[in-house]
Design a protein around this motif. Structure first.
Motif, PDB file in Angstrom:
ATOM      1  N   SER A 145       0.801  -1.227   0.000  1.00 48.92           N
ATOM      2  CA  SER A 145       0.000   0.000   0.000  1.00 48.92           C
ATOM      3  C   SER A 145       0.831   1.273   0.000  1.00 48.92           C
ATOM      4  N   ASP A 155      -7.611  -0.909   1.363  1.00 49.27           N
ATOM      5  CA  ASP A 155      -8.896  -1.615   1.390  1.00 49.27           C
ATOM      6  C   ASP A 155      -9.183  -2.365   0.079  1.00 49.27           C
ATOM      7  N   GLN A 156      -8.242  -2.327  -0.859  1.00 50.85           N
ATOM      8  CA  GLN A 156      -8.441  -3.042  -2.126  1.00 50.85           C
ATOM      9  C   GLN A 156      -7.663  -4.364  -2.215  1.00 50.85           C
ATOM     10  N   THR A 160      -9.276  -7.566  -4.162  1.00 48.34           N
ATOM     11  CA  THR A 160      -8.599  -7.966  -5.396  1.00 48.34           C
ATOM     12  C   THR A 160      -8.261  -9.455  -5.361  1.00 48.34           C
ATOM     13  N   VAL A 354     -10.959  -7.521 -10.183  1.00 42.22           N
ATOM     14  CA  VAL A 354     -10.607  -6.100 -10.115  1.00 42.22           C
ATOM     15  C   VAL A 354      -9.624  -5.791 -11.244  1.00 42.22           C
TER      16      VAL A 354
END
Ligand code: HEC
Ligand code: HEC
Length: 358
Positions: A145, A155-156, A160, A354
């Motif tokens: 991150s 938060d992905q 993903t 994603v």
């Protein structure tokens, strides 16, 4: 017991102790006894790298967990652009580093520091140049991150991974009994377990420490002696020839400004202790011949110069060229067997996965 008898007893104890330490290292691997004075002196300061993976307390490194770690380490889809895997900056083909002064991350952004090798990092007492992560598990949470590295919004990460169908099975196998195994803590555990396998035993210097006097040639032997006599080993010691302590860059005299730009305060940023200003984790010297350029700035591209800088800044010495070459010959004997890791086949994306950002 008279004085003489006491002496005999303590000599016997010494002999026993000497015999034990010269037969086994902590993993129980054979270390031959020897009369070679240089081997005996070196054993006081350095330890051979154990064969086989390192261990991380609390992690049971099953083959399934390590395999998942290898996948995650190699998967560029953990980055926002789906382009930058951990392996992009820590390549197994480049000694666990990236052969650049500073790394290129998301959208061609440069980080502020040189990428250290991940090889044998399991033997460092802390991670990062300033030691801000206490171990590999904690470290693995950083780059994903970090906006200038992999830049995946925190938060992905999990959505993903969950959107790539094959990961469900790989996580379930790696974390049996865990009802919701695709979690960030497990991502970090798996990556750390894999990294602990990235060790490089059997360097000529390891064979030397284990008792093979022929493993080093004359130049390497002179270099080792000079490395110890000059005091390099005061900081670069132990199993990793470093990685075990912090030291100011410039103990004896200040490094040139391009090697120590004032804005990077080193360990001070972590501890706020004035004594730690411009202090860095002493880097490992294992495989150092494979990981140019050198120093946290990555501004020095050859080992001769790195050794000359160290002698001056850390020891206040100007070494003759012959001695520098000998030390470099010794440093080259720290290149071990590189990890035989395979490129993992990653689970394919599905239509609902994603998508990358540019
Ligand atoms: C864009 C390049 C880049 C990517 C991608 C990257 N790293 Fe790094 N890595 C670095 C840099 C630069 C440092 C040093 C940063 C510092 O000390 O402040 C570092 C430090 C480390 C260290 C500490 C080594 C030591 O001796 O202190 C480890 C371990 C590591 N990275 C593992 C990883 C893992 C695992 C990933 C993927 C989750 C990863 N890195 C992704 C560039 C990168
Ligand atoms: C007082 C502790 C200390 C002493 C003594 C010392 N070093 Fe270092 N060494 C360090 C630190 C700290 C760094 C990291 C400097 C930086 O980039 O901020 C380093 C970096 C290095 C590097 C570059 C490693 C890399 O991955 O970039 C080499 C090579 C090196 N030292 C070799 C030597 C040699 C050879 C000697 C003896 C002539 C020596 N060192 C003496 C603390 C020390």
């Amino acid at each position: 017991m008279n004085k003489f008898a006491l002496g005999v007893v303590s000599m016997a104890i010494l002999a026993l102790a000497g015999c034990q330490s010269s037969n086994q290292n902590e993993k129980g691997e054979a270390i031959a006894s020897t009369n070679d004075a240089l081997i005996l002196a070196a054993r006081e300061q350095f330890k051979p790298l154990p064969d086989g993976p390192g261990e991380i307390a609390g992690i049971n490194a099953t083959p399934e967990l390590v395999a998942l770690g290898n996948m995650l380490y190699s998967d560029p889809r953990l980055s926002a652009s789906h382009t930058i895997a951990c392996a992009a900056c820590h390549s197994m083909g480049l000694g666990g580093a990236d052969a650049r002064s500073t790394s290129l991350g998301h959208r061609w952004q440069h980080g502020g520091r040189n990428a250290p090798t991940v090889l044998n990092a399991v033997y460092n007492t802390a991670q990062f140049w300033d030691g801000r992560a206490k171990d590999l598990t904690e470290q693995a949470g950083g780059p994903i991150s970090n906006p200038i590295e992999m830049a995946m919004p925190a938060d992905q990460v999990i959505p993903t991974l969950k959107s790539i169908p094959g990961y469900a099975d790989a996580f379930a196998k790696a974390f049996p009994g865990d009802k919701d195994p695709i979690r960030i803590a497990n991502v970090q555990t798996a990556i750390a377990a894999y990294e602990a396998t990235l060790v490089t035993p059997n360097a000529p210097f390891d064979r030397f420490l284990k008792g093979d006097a022929q493993a080093l040639g004359q130049a390497e032997r002179r270099g080792l002696k000079s490395f110890m006599d000059n005091g390099c080993a005061a900081c670069h010691s132990g199993v990793n020839m470093g990685g075990g302590m912090y030291a100011k860059f410039g103990v004896a005299s200040p490094p040139p400004a391009d090697l120590l730009p004032p804005g990077d305060v080193g360990r001070f940023a972590v501890t706020k202790d004035e004594a730690d200003r411009y202090s860095y984790k002493v880097p490992t010297l294992r495989n150092i011949a494979l990981t140019a350029p050198y120093f946290h700035t990555g501004k020095v591209w050859n080992l001769d110069e790195a050794v000359t800088v160290m002698a001056k800044t850390q020891l206040g010495k100007t070494l003759p060229q012959q001695e520098v070459s000998d030390i470099v010959a010794f440093l080259k004997s720290l290149t071990g067997d590189q990890p035989k890791t395979s490129v993992p086949v990653l689970p394919p994306v599905a239509g609902t996965s994603v998508r990358p950002v540019d």
